[in-house]
Design a protein around this motif. Structure first.
Motif, PDB file in Angstrom:
ATOM      1  N   LYS A  34       0.842  -1.191   0.000  1.00  0.00           N
ATOM      2  CA  LYS A  34       0.000   0.000   0.000  1.00  0.00           C
ATOM      3  C   LYS A  34       0.893   1.264   0.000  1.00  0.00           C
ATOM      4  CE  LYS A  34      -3.829  -2.430   2.309  1.00  0.00           C
ATOM      5  NZ  LYS A  34      -4.672  -2.498   3.544  1.00  0.00           N
ATOM      6  N   TYR A  37     -12.351  -2.629  -3.241  1.00  0.00           N
ATOM      7  CA  TYR A  37     -12.886  -2.672  -1.870  1.00  0.00           C
ATOM      8  C   TYR A  37     -14.408  -2.558  -1.833  1.00  0.00           C
ATOM      9  CZ  TYR A  37      -8.235  -2.452   0.323  1.00  0.00           C
ATOM     10  OH  TYR A  37      -6.960  -2.737   0.766  1.00  0.00           O
ATOM     11  N   LEU A  72     -16.625  -3.417   1.139  1.00  0.00           N
ATOM     12  CA  LEU A  72     -16.514  -2.605   2.362  1.00  0.00           C
ATOM     13  C   LEU A  72     -17.194  -1.251   2.221  1.00  0.00           C
ATOM     14  CD1 LEU A  72     -12.760  -3.350   3.218  1.00  0.00           C
ATOM     15  CD2 LEU A  72     -14.790  -4.429   4.206  1.00  0.00           C
ATOM     16  N   PHE A  90     -15.233   3.535   7.673  1.00  0.00           N
ATOM     17  CA  PHE A  90     -13.872   3.910   7.282  1.00  0.00           C
ATOM     18  C   PHE A  90     -13.644   3.868   5.772  1.00  0.00           C
ATOM     19  CE2 PHE A  90     -13.828  -0.670   8.303  1.00  0.00           C
ATOM     20  CZ  PHE A  90     -13.321  -1.211   7.126  1.00  0.00           C
ATOM     21  N   LYS A  96     -12.094   6.940   3.977  1.00  0.00           N
ATOM     22  CA  LYS A  96     -10.676   7.067   4.363  1.00  0.00           C
ATOM     23  C   LYS A  96      -9.828   6.009   3.669  1.00  0.00           C
ATOM     24  CE  LYS A  96     -10.760   6.863   8.930  1.00  0.00           C
ATOM     25  NZ  LYS A  96     -10.295   6.879  10.335  1.00  0.00           N
ATOM     26  N   LEU A  97     -10.387   4.810   3.535  1.00  0.00           N
ATOM     27  CA  LEU A  97      -9.664   3.701   2.904  1.00  0.00           C
ATOM     28  C   LEU A  97      -9.369   4.012   1.431  1.00  0.00           C
ATOM     29  CD1 LEU A  97      -8.590   0.765   2.846  1.00  0.00           C
ATOM     30  CD2 LEU A  97     -10.969  -0.005   2.577  1.00  0.00           C
ATOM     31  N   TYR A 120      -6.702   6.636   1.251  1.00  0.00           N
ATOM     32  CA  TYR A 120      -5.406   6.013   1.608  1.00  0.00           C
ATOM     33  C   TYR A 120      -4.820   5.253   0.415  1.00  0.00           C
ATOM     34  CZ  TYR A 120      -2.755   2.139   3.992  1.00  0.00           C
ATOM     35  OH  TYR A 120      -1.842   1.187   4.374  1.00  0.00           O
ATOM     36  N   ARG A 160      -1.647 -14.656   3.688  1.00  0.00           N
ATOM     37  CA  ARG A 160      -2.357 -13.972   4.780  1.00  0.00           C
ATOM     38  C   ARG A 160      -1.615 -14.163   6.116  1.00  0.00           C
ATOM     39  NH1 ARG A 160      -6.963 -10.679   4.006  1.00  0.00           N
ATOM     40  NH2 ARG A 160      -7.955 -11.624   5.826  1.00  0.00           N
ATOM     41  N   THR A 164      -5.230  -7.921  10.508  1.00  0.00           N
ATOM     42  CA  THR A 164      -5.593  -6.620   9.933  1.00  0.00           C
ATOM     43  C   THR A 164      -5.103  -5.464  10.816  1.00  0.00           C
ATOM     44  OG1 THR A 164      -7.548  -7.636   8.954  1.00  0.00           O
ATOM     45  CG2 THR A 164      -7.540  -5.237   9.104  1.00  0.00           C
ATOM     46  N   ARG A 166       2.830  -7.095   8.991  1.00  0.00           N
ATOM     47  CA  ARG A 166       2.164  -6.051   9.787  1.00  0.00           C
ATOM     48  C   ARG A 166       2.668  -6.047  11.229  1.00  0.00           C
ATOM     49  NH1 ARG A 166      -3.817  -7.456   7.346  1.00  0.00           N
ATOM     50  NH2 ARG A 166      -3.795  -6.049   5.527  1.00  0.00           N
ATOM     51  N   THR A 217      -4.336   0.037  11.868  1.00  0.00           N
ATOM     52  CA  THR A 217      -5.149  -0.628  10.841  1.00  0.00           C
ATOM     53  C   THR A 217      -5.238   0.230   9.583  1.00  0.00           C
ATOM     54  OG1 THR A 217      -6.424  -1.691  12.571  1.00  0.00           O
ATOM     55  CG2 THR A 217      -7.417  -1.643  10.391  1.00  0.00           C
ATOM     56  N   GLY A 218      -5.359   1.536   9.767  1.00  0.00           N
ATOM     57  CA  GLY A 218      -5.488   2.449   8.632  1.00  0.00           C
ATOM     58  C   GLY A 218      -4.181   2.714   7.899  1.00  0.00           C
ATOM     59  N   ASN A 242      -1.725  -0.188   7.320  1.00  0.00           N
ATOM     60  CA  ASN A 242      -1.205  -1.537   7.583  1.00  0.00           C
ATOM     61  C   ASN A 242      -0.385  -2.130   6.427  1.00  0.00           C
ATOM     62  OD1 ASN A 242      -3.368  -2.124   5.941  1.00  0.00           O
ATOM     63  ND2 ASN A 242      -4.463  -3.385   7.434  1.00  0.00           N
TER      64      ASN A 242
HETATM   65  P1  GDP Z   1      -7.550  -7.227   5.451  1.00  0.00           P
HETATM   66  O1  GDP Z   1      -8.140  -8.301   4.584  1.00  0.00           O
HETATM   67  O2  GDP Z   1      -6.735  -7.775   6.593  1.00  0.00           O
HETATM   68  O3  GDP Z   1      -6.765  -6.194   4.668  1.00  0.00           O
HETATM   69  O4  GDP Z   1      -8.756  -6.454   6.158  1.00  0.00           O
HETATM   70  P2  GDP Z   1     -10.244  -6.074   5.624  1.00  0.00           P
HETATM   71  O5  GDP Z   1     -10.538  -6.763   4.331  1.00  0.00           O
HETATM   72  O6  GDP Z   1     -11.165  -6.282   6.774  1.00  0.00           O
HETATM   73  O7  GDP Z   1     -10.135  -4.499   5.378  1.00  0.00           O
HETATM   74  C1  GDP Z   1      -9.471  -4.007   4.251  1.00  0.00           C
HETATM   75  C2  GDP Z   1      -8.608  -2.837   4.655  1.00  0.00           C
HETATM   76  O8  GDP Z   1      -9.445  -1.781   5.129  1.00  0.00           O
HETATM   77  C3  GDP Z   1      -7.651  -3.097   5.805  1.00  0.00           C
HETATM   78  O9  GDP Z   1      -6.448  -3.740   5.412  1.00  0.00           O
HETATM   79  C4  GDP Z   1      -7.409  -1.691   6.306  1.00  0.00           C
HETATM   80  O10 GDP Z   1      -6.480  -0.992   5.467  1.00  0.00           O
HETATM   81  C5  GDP Z   1      -8.773  -1.061   6.135  1.00  0.00           C
HETATM   82  N1  GDP Z   1      -9.552  -1.145   7.361  1.00  0.00           N
HETATM   83  C6  GDP Z   1     -10.222  -2.213   7.883  1.00  0.00           C
HETATM   84  N2  GDP Z   1     -10.797  -1.919   9.043  1.00  0.00           N
HETATM   85  C7  GDP Z   1     -10.503  -0.619   9.288  1.00  0.00           C
HETATM   86  C8  GDP Z   1     -10.810   0.284  10.347  1.00  0.00           C
HETATM   87  O11 GDP Z   1     -11.491  -0.065  11.316  1.00  0.00           O
HETATM   88  N3  GDP Z   1     -10.311   1.554  10.238  1.00  0.00           N
HETATM   89  C9  GDP Z   1      -9.554   1.964   9.183  1.00  0.00           C
HETATM   90  N4  GDP Z   1      -9.095   3.229   9.154  1.00  0.00           N
HETATM   91  N5  GDP Z   1      -9.232   1.137   8.172  1.00  0.00           N
HETATM   92  C10 GDP Z   1      -9.704  -0.118   8.212  1.00  0.00           C
END
Ligand code: GDP
Ligand code: MG
Length: 160
Positions: free
Chosen positions: A20, A60, A63, A68, A71-72, A75, A96, A102, A113, A120-121, A123
């Protein structure tokens, strides 16, 4: 997608891994690629890429109702990312594991990580969460002619 040589078709998978923008800005690209390379996975595609907003939204889309999500998207489009396609036996779940949880504060030491991030934001890396999403995401991020089918010289020393 042409699984080759020894392993049976069922075992060979492909996954989409992405450094990222924070990982690129922090100079972590080499370290992150190196972990997958040393593990023994096969690199099929690699590029530095400025992600357009529409692609980030498609990637994404599951999601999009999360708080978030805006913001994602900001980012992921905030600077260049490094896109990778990796192939190997069990590569989806293994990637993984190498990436870690995450939330980087909950990620085990030794994972990307766990070693390299705190929030998380921010990562630093993405990995597909299923073989189906591995195919889907590689199709989304790469053109067909950006992917190589090849057999590395180390193959007989990696697989029995
Ligand atoms: P991953 O598969 O481990 O990457 O996690 P997810 O698929 O649940 O989420 C995708 C991405 O969204 C994560 O890697 C983070 O960059 C972001 N993300 C997930 N949860 C949060 C959160 O609670 N806050 C923020 N700022 N970003 C989040
Ligand atoms: Mg995910």
């Amino acid at each position: 997608f042409l699984p080759h040589l020894v392993a049976s078709i069922e075992e060979v998978e492909e996954t989409y891994v992405m450094v990222k923008p924070d990982g690129v800005q922090r100079g972590l690209v080499g370290d992150i690629i190196s972990r997958f390379e040393k593990k023994g996975f096969l690199l099929k595609g690699l590029k530095l890429f400025q992600c357009p907003k529409e692609l980030a939204e498609e990637h994404y889309k599951e999601l999009k109702d999360k708080s978030f999500y805006p913001k994602l998207i900001k980012y992921i489009t905030s600077g260049p990312v490094v896109c990778m396609a990796w192939e190997g036996i069990g590569v989806v779940a293994s990637a993984r594991k190498l990436i870690g949880a995450t939330n980087p504060l909950q990620a085990d030491p030794g994972t990307i990580r766990g070693d390299l991030a705190v929030q998380t934001g921010r990562n630093v890396v993405h990995g597909s969460d299923s073989p189906d999403n591995g195919h889907r995401e590689i199709d989304l991020w790469f053109k067909q002619d950006e992917l190589c089918e090849w057999v590395p010289a180390q193959e007989p020393w990696l697989k029995e």
